[in-house]
Write a protein that holds these residues in place. Sequence first.
Motif, mmCIF file in Angstrom:
data_model
loop_
_atom_site.group_PDB
_atom_site.id
_atom_site.type_symbol
_atom_site.label_atom_id
_atom_site.label_comp_id
_atom_site.label_asym_id
_atom_site.label_seq_id
_atom_site.Cartn_x
_atom_site.Cartn_y
_atom_site.Cartn_z
ATOM 1 N N PHE A 62 32.019 -58.800 -53.851
ATOM 2 C CA PHE A 62 32.006 -57.401 -53.410
ATOM 3 C C PHE A 62 31.783 -56.518 -54.631
ATOM 4 O O PHE A 62 31.872 -56.982 -55.782
ATOM 5 C CB PHE A 62 33.320 -57.046 -52.708
ATOM 6 C CG PHE A 62 34.538 -57.219 -53.576
ATOM 7 C CD1 PHE A 62 35.071 -56.157 -54.305
ATOM 8 C CD2 PHE A 62 35.165 -58.457 -53.676
ATOM 9 C CE1 PHE A 62 36.187 -56.316 -55.113
ATOM 10 C CE2 PHE A 62 36.287 -58.633 -54.486
ATOM 11 C CZ PHE A 62 36.790 -57.562 -55.204
ATOM 12 N N ALA A 63 31.509 -55.245 -54.396
ATOM 13 C CA ALA A 63 31.284 -54.300 -55.489
ATOM 14 C C ALA A 63 32.630 -53.745 -55.957
ATOM 15 O O ALA A 63 33.281 -53.002 -55.216
ATOM 16 C CB ALA A 63 30.379 -53.164 -55.018
ATOM 17 N N ASP A 65 33.292 -49.187 -41.188
ATOM 18 C CA ASP A 65 33.074 -47.806 -41.619
ATOM 19 C C ASP A 65 34.432 -47.185 -41.903
ATOM 20 O O ASP A 65 35.334 -47.239 -41.060
ATOM 21 C CB ASP A 65 32.359 -47.001 -40.531
ATOM 22 C CG ASP A 65 30.958 -47.525 -40.261
ATOM 23 O OD1 ASP A 65 30.391 -48.159 -41.172
ATOM 24 O OD2 ASP A 65 30.442 -47.320 -39.151
ATOM 25 N N LEU A 66 34.584 -46.581 -43.065
ATOM 26 C CA LEU A 66 35.871 -46.018 -43.452
ATOM 27 C C LEU A 66 35.667 -44.935 -44.500
ATOM 28 O O LEU A 66 34.534 -44.698 -44.976
ATOM 29 C CB LEU A 66 36.815 -47.096 -43.975
ATOM 30 C CG LEU A 66 36.493 -47.765 -45.317
ATOM 31 C CD1 LEU A 66 37.729 -48.476 -45.858
ATOM 32 C CD2 LEU A 66 35.358 -48.769 -45.197
ATOM 33 N N GLY A 67 36.763 -44.268 -44.861
ATOM 34 C CA GLY A 67 36.701 -43.215 -45.852
ATOM 35 C C GLY A 67 37.357 -43.649 -47.152
ATOM 36 O O GLY A 67 38.097 -44.641 -47.199
ATOM 37 N N ARG A 115 28.909 -55.691 -43.529
ATOM 38 C CA ARG A 115 28.384 -54.416 -44.007
ATOM 39 C C ARG A 115 29.507 -53.385 -44.096
ATOM 40 O O ARG A 115 30.343 -53.283 -43.194
ATOM 41 C CB ARG A 115 27.290 -53.900 -43.068
ATOM 42 C CG ARG A 115 26.610 -52.619 -43.558
ATOM 43 C CD ARG A 115 25.589 -52.120 -42.549
ATOM 44 N NE ARG A 115 26.233 -51.700 -41.310
ATOM 45 C CZ ARG A 115 26.807 -50.494 -41.141
ATOM 46 N NH1 ARG A 115 26.857 -49.628 -42.151
ATOM 47 N NH2 ARG A 115 27.357 -50.178 -39.983
ATOM 48 N N ILE A 116 29.520 -52.624 -45.165
ATOM 49 C CA ILE A 116 30.582 -51.644 -45.394
ATOM 50 C C ILE A 116 29.957 -50.286 -45.726
ATOM 51 O O ILE A 116 29.064 -50.199 -46.578
ATOM 52 C CB ILE A 116 31.505 -52.078 -46.548
ATOM 53 C CG1 ILE A 116 32.158 -53.421 -46.213
ATOM 54 C CG2 ILE A 116 32.569 -51.019 -46.831
ATOM 55 C CD1 ILE A 116 32.887 -54.055 -47.381
ATOM 56 N N LEU A 117 30.407 -49.247 -45.044
ATOM 57 C CA LEU A 117 29.956 -47.881 -45.307
ATOM 58 C C LEU A 117 31.186 -47.018 -45.586
ATOM 59 O O LEU A 117 32.065 -46.892 -44.738
ATOM 60 C CB LEU A 117 29.178 -47.316 -44.116
ATOM 61 C CG LEU A 117 28.728 -45.855 -44.234
ATOM 62 C CD1 LEU A 117 27.792 -45.680 -45.430
ATOM 63 C CD2 LEU A 117 28.066 -45.382 -42.944
ATOM 64 N N ILE A 118 31.226 -46.444 -46.784
ATOM 65 C CA ILE A 118 32.380 -45.636 -47.194
ATOM 66 C C ILE A 118 31.946 -44.178 -47.289
ATOM 67 O O ILE A 118 31.064 -43.821 -48.073
ATOM 68 C CB ILE A 118 32.934 -46.100 -48.556
ATOM 69 C CG1 ILE A 118 33.261 -47.597 -48.512
ATOM 70 C CG2 ILE A 118 34.163 -45.291 -48.932
ATOM 71 C CD1 ILE A 118 33.651 -48.184 -49.857
ATOM 72 N N LYS A 137 27.576 -47.478 -50.019
ATOM 73 C CA LYS A 137 27.305 -48.593 -49.121
ATOM 74 C C LYS A 137 27.511 -49.898 -49.887
ATOM 75 O O LYS A 137 27.092 -50.028 -51.036
ATOM 76 C CB LYS A 137 25.866 -48.530 -48.600
ATOM 77 C CG LYS A 137 25.582 -47.348 -47.701
ATOM 78 C CD LYS A 137 24.139 -47.402 -47.215
ATOM 79 C CE LYS A 137 23.823 -46.218 -46.297
ATOM 80 N NZ LYS A 137 22.417 -46.253 -45.808
ATOM 81 N N GLY A 138 28.144 -50.841 -49.229
ATOM 82 C CA GLY A 138 28.392 -52.125 -49.877
ATOM 83 C C GLY A 138 28.448 -53.238 -48.857
ATOM 84 O O GLY A 138 28.142 -53.049 -47.679
ATOM 85 N N LYS A 139 28.860 -54.408 -49.313
ATOM 86 C CA LYS A 139 28.975 -55.545 -48.405
ATOM 87 C C LYS A 139 29.891 -56.590 -49.013
ATOM 88 O O LYS A 139 30.114 -56.638 -50.226
ATOM 89 C CB LYS A 139 27.607 -56.149 -48.110
ATOM 90 C CG LYS A 139 26.887 -56.696 -49.340
ATOM 91 C CD LYS A 139 25.516 -57.238 -48.970
ATOM 92 C CE LYS A 139 24.770 -57.735 -50.204
ATOM 93 N NZ LYS A 139 23.437 -58.285 -49.856
ATOM 94 N N LEU A 140 30.421 -57.420 -48.142
ATOM 95 C CA LEU A 140 31.109 -58.639 -48.552
ATOM 96 C C LEU A 140 30.154 -59.784 -48.252
ATOM 97 O O LEU A 140 29.564 -59.845 -47.171
ATOM 98 C CB LEU A 140 32.407 -58.845 -47.769
ATOM 99 C CG LEU A 140 33.528 -57.818 -47.923
ATOM 100 C CD1 LEU A 140 34.760 -58.281 -47.142
ATOM 101 C CD2 LEU A 140 33.888 -57.591 -49.370
ATOM 102 N N GLU A 141 29.994 -60.678 -49.208
ATOM 103 C CA GLU A 141 29.114 -61.820 -48.978
ATOM 104 C C GLU A 141 29.706 -63.087 -49.563
ATOM 105 O O GLU A 141 30.394 -63.056 -50.594
ATOM 106 C CB GLU A 141 27.730 -61.556 -49.572
ATOM 107 C CG GLU A 141 27.723 -61.190 -51.042
ATOM 108 C CD GLU A 141 26.319 -60.910 -51.543
ATOM 109 O OE1 GLU A 141 25.361 -61.456 -50.947
ATOM 110 O OE2 GLU A 141 26.167 -60.172 -52.525
#
Length: 296
Positions: free
Chosen positions: A66-67, A37-39, A155-158, A127-131
């Motif tokens: 990734f996106a 989780d980050l900004g 899981r990534i939440l910006i 919201k994104g992710k590394l896969e």
Amino acid sequence: MNNKNLSVFFLVSCFLFLALASLARGAEIFFDPSVQDLGVGDQFEARVFLNTEDEKLNAFDGTVSFAPNLLEVKEIRDGNSIINFWVEQPHLASPGQIYFSGITPGGYAGENGLVFTAVFQALAEGKGKLEAREARAYLNDGEGTETQVSATDMRILISPGSVGPTIIVAPVADTNPPEDFTPIVSRDPQLFNGKYFLVFNTQDKGSGIDHYEIREGGRPFRTAESPYTLKNQALDEKIRVKAVDKNGNVRIATVPPLMPSPWYKNDIILVILIFVVLLAVFYSAAQKKAARRYEK
């Protein structure tokens, strides 16, 4: 259910359990951390790990996706990787795709094998992710048998902005040169039209290898990759290979001439011999001149 039926049921259950356990075997690629989780504007490290699940593996390749509208790759580090020889170092192959391919001679078995680390920066809220996609691993069984590979996403939440100061990942503190290595001159009729080529590789446990440079004889250093077709096929000159890590630390390995030139073709020796002959001539002339003066 009588005892005979119970025995049959028990045996079938054991067989199915073992069969399913066998199917479940295989390597796993996962990320650390698993959640981030980050900004917007913040940076973070994503470490790619391999769990071999008690199997010994010696070759790996795959893609981390990734996106690209959410994340930007700032740096890719391969220091301390379990991979000894990179076929292709981890690199941004296309927007949103980091590709890697490498070999570990002798194989690797373990639960937390670091493959590489990527530093990302958050670009936008979302919201994104590394896969890990199209990941492949091969057994160290002498036959290159491919094994199953599973993957666990990150899981990534910006959020729109950081709660505190913007987080910036610090550069790796690395003052040590890459490890010692020995370049090898080889030739194969099936490669490079039968010409001599040089094979080289080393590791850097800190920041990772950035590039290599080669110098043949008195020629200037030039950036090169292994395998490298030698310009001087006579092999009568010294070859220097310079490994440079991402912090600028350098290690130089030297290959002596494999087919040294005859002494009379060596310019330095020839100059020295000419100088010695001239010195002897002048000395002899001076001695004769002194002898004539003495006789008078």
